[in-house]
Design a protein around this motif. Structure first.
Motif, mmCIF file in Angstrom:
data_model
loop_
_atom_site.group_PDB
_atom_site.id
_atom_site.type_symbol
_atom_site.label_atom_id
_atom_site.label_comp_id
_atom_site.label_asym_id
_atom_site.label_seq_id
_atom_site.Cartn_x
_atom_site.Cartn_y
_atom_site.Cartn_z
ATOM 1 N N GLU A 1 0.878 -1.153 0.113
ATOM 2 C CA GLU A 1 0.041 0.036 0.117
ATOM 3 C C GLU A 1 0.897 1.073 -0.092
ATOM 4 O OE1 GLU A 1 -2.639 0.116 3.305
ATOM 5 O OE2 GLU A 1 -0.650 -0.305 4.810
ATOM 6 N N GLU A 2 2.081 0.976 0.273
ATOM 7 C CA GLU A 2 2.853 2.414 0.269
ATOM 8 C C GLU A 2 4.094 2.096 -0.810
ATOM 9 O OE1 GLU A 2 6.274 4.384 3.108
ATOM 10 O OE2 GLU A 2 4.166 3.740 3.906
ATOM 11 N N PRO A 3 3.717 2.700 -1.882
ATOM 12 C CA PRO A 3 4.555 2.328 -3.245
ATOM 13 C C PRO A 3 6.094 3.195 -3.000
ATOM 14 C CG PRO A 3 3.066 3.959 -3.681
ATOM 15 C CD PRO A 3 2.620 3.435 -2.354
ATOM 16 N N CYS A 4 7.050 2.656 -3.121
ATOM 17 C CA CYS A 4 8.448 3.074 -3.109
ATOM 18 C C CYS A 4 9.458 2.073 -3.670
ATOM 19 C CB CYS A 4 8.838 3.362 -1.762
ATOM 20 S SG CYS A 4 8.736 1.776 -0.650
ATOM 21 N N ILE A 5 10.610 2.655 -3.893
ATOM 22 C CA ILE A 5 11.833 1.696 -4.673
ATOM 23 C C ILE A 5 12.233 1.050 -3.417
ATOM 24 C CG2 ILE A 5 13.821 1.665 -5.916
ATOM 25 C CD1 ILE A 5 11.242 2.306 -7.703
ATOM 26 N N LEU A 6 12.818 -0.190 -3.524
ATOM 27 C CA LEU A 6 13.458 -1.016 -2.570
ATOM 28 C C LEU A 6 14.995 -1.269 -3.145
ATOM 29 C CD1 LEU A 6 10.676 -3.708 -1.808
ATOM 30 C CD2 LEU A 6 10.845 -1.410 -1.064
ATOM 31 N N TYR A 7 15.684 -1.088 -2.261
ATOM 32 C CA TYR A 7 17.306 -1.680 -2.255
ATOM 33 C C TYR A 7 17.513 -3.165 -1.775
ATOM 34 C CZ TYR A 7 19.034 2.588 -4.108
ATOM 35 O OH TYR A 7 19.397 3.770 -4.991
ATOM 36 N N ALA A 8 16.338 -3.501 -0.671
ATOM 37 C CA ALA A 8 16.633 -4.742 -0.119
ATOM 38 C C ALA A 8 15.307 -5.400 0.243
ATOM 39 C CB ALA A 8 17.731 -4.738 0.938
ATOM 40 N N ALA A 9 15.090 -6.622 0.384
ATOM 41 C CA ALA A 9 13.809 -7.125 1.015
ATOM 42 C C ALA A 9 14.044 -8.903 1.610
ATOM 43 C CB ALA A 9 12.817 -7.289 -0.072
ATOM 44 N N ALA A 10 13.253 -8.994 2.261
ATOM 45 C CA ALA A 10 13.387 -10.447 2.658
ATOM 46 C C ALA A 10 11.848 -10.938 2.698
ATOM 47 C CB ALA A 10 14.047 -10.295 4.241
ATOM 48 N N VAL A 11 11.570 -12.309 3.079
ATOM 49 C CA VAL A 11 10.351 -12.834 3.146
ATOM 50 C C VAL A 11 10.310 -13.835 4.296
ATOM 51 C CG1 VAL A 11 8.614 -14.175 2.032
ATOM 52 C CG2 VAL A 11 10.034 -12.639 0.629
ATOM 53 N N TRP A 12 9.391 -13.990 4.980
ATOM 54 C CA TRP A 12 9.142 -14.903 6.106
ATOM 55 C C TRP A 12 7.898 -15.658 5.982
ATOM 56 C CZ3 TRP A 12 6.235 -15.949 9.998
ATOM 57 C CH2 TRP A 12 6.302 -16.924 10.823
ATOM 58 N N GLY A 13 7.951 -16.812 6.335
ATOM 59 C CA GLY A 13 6.449 -17.601 6.523
ATOM 60 C C GLY A 13 6.550 -18.929 5.734
ATOM 61 N N ASP A 14 5.711 -20.019 6.257
ATOM 62 C CA ASP A 14 5.931 -21.360 5.692
ATOM 63 C C ASP A 14 4.449 -21.404 4.657
ATOM 64 O OD1 ASP A 14 3.902 -21.425 7.601
ATOM 65 O OD2 ASP A 14 4.800 -23.004 8.783
ATOM 66 N N SER A 15 3.693 -20.526 4.460
ATOM 67 C CA SER A 15 2.419 -20.429 3.795
ATOM 68 C C SER A 15 1.966 -18.901 3.518
ATOM 69 C CB SER A 15 1.382 -21.072 4.590
ATOM 70 O OG SER A 15 0.754 -20.028 5.592
ATOM 71 N N LEU A 16 1.196 -18.999 2.432
ATOM 72 C CA LEU A 16 0.820 -17.529 2.057
ATOM 73 C C LEU A 16 0.074 -16.885 3.026
ATOM 74 C CD1 LEU A 16 0.888 -15.963 -0.514
ATOM 75 C CD2 LEU A 16 -1.385 -16.802 -1.142
ATOM 76 N N ASP A 17 -0.837 -17.435 3.815
ATOM 77 C CA ASP A 17 -1.299 -17.028 5.033
ATOM 78 C C ASP A 17 -0.358 -16.098 6.120
ATOM 79 O OD1 ASP A 17 -3.614 -17.537 3.869
ATOM 80 O OD2 ASP A 17 -4.124 -19.242 5.043
ATOM 81 N N SER A 18 0.829 -16.912 6.355
ATOM 82 C CA SER A 18 1.747 -16.552 7.159
ATOM 83 C C SER A 18 2.707 -15.603 6.813
ATOM 84 C CB SER A 18 2.702 -17.620 8.080
ATOM 85 O OG SER A 18 3.188 -18.479 7.048
ATOM 86 N N LEU A 19 2.694 -15.431 5.328
ATOM 87 C CA LEU A 19 3.760 -14.463 4.646
ATOM 88 C C LEU A 19 3.681 -13.090 5.108
ATOM 89 C CD1 LEU A 19 4.579 -14.853 0.964
ATOM 90 C CD2 LEU A 19 4.320 -12.444 2.123
ATOM 91 N N ALA A 20 5.411 -12.555 5.299
ATOM 92 C CA ALA A 20 5.520 -11.393 5.641
ATOM 93 C C ALA A 20 6.676 -11.014 4.765
ATOM 94 C CB ALA A 20 5.711 -11.044 7.242
ATOM 95 N N VAL A 21 6.549 -9.616 4.353
ATOM 96 C CA VAL A 21 7.540 -9.093 3.654
ATOM 97 C C VAL A 21 8.304 -7.982 4.213
ATOM 98 C CG1 VAL A 21 8.217 -7.725 1.538
ATOM 99 C CG2 VAL A 21 6.518 -9.633 1.274
ATOM 100 N N ALA A 22 9.518 -7.952 4.525
ATOM 101 C CA ALA A 22 10.241 -6.968 4.941
ATOM 102 C C ALA A 22 11.063 -6.208 3.868
ATOM 103 C CB ALA A 22 11.387 -7.328 5.828
ATOM 104 N N ALA A 23 10.643 -4.858 3.604
ATOM 105 C CA ALA A 23 11.031 -4.199 2.399
ATOM 106 C C ALA A 23 11.831 -2.918 3.051
ATOM 107 C CB ALA A 23 9.997 -3.364 1.853
ATOM 108 N N GLY A 24 13.219 -3.140 2.691
ATOM 109 C CA GLY A 24 14.060 -1.955 2.975
ATOM 110 C C GLY A 24 14.133 -0.686 1.813
ATOM 111 N N THR A 25 13.660 0.307 2.169
ATOM 112 C CA THR A 25 13.206 1.480 1.173
ATOM 113 C C THR A 25 14.423 2.500 1.104
ATOM 114 O OG1 THR A 25 12.214 3.081 2.552
ATOM 115 C CG2 THR A 25 11.042 1.233 2.159
ATOM 116 N N VAL A 26 14.234 3.312 -0.117
ATOM 117 C CA VAL A 26 15.099 4.408 -0.224
ATOM 118 C C VAL A 26 14.800 5.466 0.698
ATOM 119 C CG1 VAL A 26 15.613 3.874 -2.651
ATOM 120 C CG2 VAL A 26 13.743 5.350 -2.016
ATOM 121 N N PHE A 27 13.806 5.467 1.353
ATOM 122 C CA PHE A 27 13.558 6.503 2.550
ATOM 123 C C PHE A 27 13.973 6.155 4.134
ATOM 124 C CE2 PHE A 27 10.049 6.621 -0.933
ATOM 125 C CZ PHE A 27 10.636 7.714 -1.322
#
Length: 203
Positions: free
Chosen positions: A134-160
């Motif tokens: 919901e917050e559009p921005c450019i990423l320099y880094a990211a990570a994903v955690w979870g063992d299913s689509l329902d538990s999935l979380a994204v960590a987005a490292g932004t230029v801000f």
């Protein structure tokens, strides 16, 4: 490189090199995968001998490797591929730079540079779920955690200078601030309870 030396924290001993290596991952406990250019090489931990080598990408450098059992998803630039036993099962091209890839159940979650999530079948590469933060921005880094689509979380490292943690529906659940520079790396702990980040401000 392998474990060696004494003293607090152990040490490192050179066991072989193939430069420039841009990504490494363990395949089980006995094999190390190393990405060099567009090639993926498997080395025996016990003997340091090369077990197999395969060209994954002809026009992209490998930037990351994620392993699930005997299979690995390998990515770089806008390309990704599934590799097993020294063979490329299939390769795909995305419309944006890939910042992270992770196995989620029987699928593969990709985080793209414009803060988008694409989950693809590990058997065909076909997209099975897509979302945009919901917050559009450019990423320099990211990570994903979870063992299913329902538990999935994204960590987005932004230029801000912040890390956004968001869910499969694009909803931001945490905004983590504290860096004074662009976030260049993020990683979840194994249980997803903690998050580490690094920035060009040296923090």
């Amino acid at each position: 490189m392998g474990g060696g030396g004494g003293g607090r924290g152990g040490g490192l001993a050179r066991t072989g090199s193939r430069l420039p290596v841009t990504a490494v991952a363990f395949l089980g406990e006995g094999v190390v995968l190393a990405g060099s250019g567009g090639e993926l090489t498997a080395y025996s931990v016990a003997t340091q001998a090369e077990e197999w080598r395969v060209e994954v990408f002809s026009g992209a450098r490998i930037h990351g490797i994620a392993v699930d059992g005997e299979r690995a998803v390998v990515y770089g630039s806008k390309s990704w591929a599934v590799v097993s036993g020294g063979r490329v099962e299939f390769a795909c091209e995305e419309d944006d730079w890939i910042k992270a890839a992770q196995w989620i159940g029987g699928d593969i979650a990709l985080v793209l540079a414009h803060n988008r999530l694409r989950v693809c079948s590990a058997d065909s590469g076909r997209a099975v779920h897509e979302a945009r933060c919901e917050e559009p921005c450019i990423l320099y880094a990211a990570a994903v955690w979870g063992d299913s689509l329902d538990s999935l979380a994204v960590a987005a490292g932004t230029v801000f200078n912040q890390v956004l943690v968001w869910r499969r529906d694009g909803r931001v659940v945490h905004r983590l601030r504290g860096h004074a520079g662009v976030v260049f790396g993020v990683a979840f702990s194994a249980d997803g309870a903690a998050l580490a980040s690094v920035s060009d401000d040296r923090s």
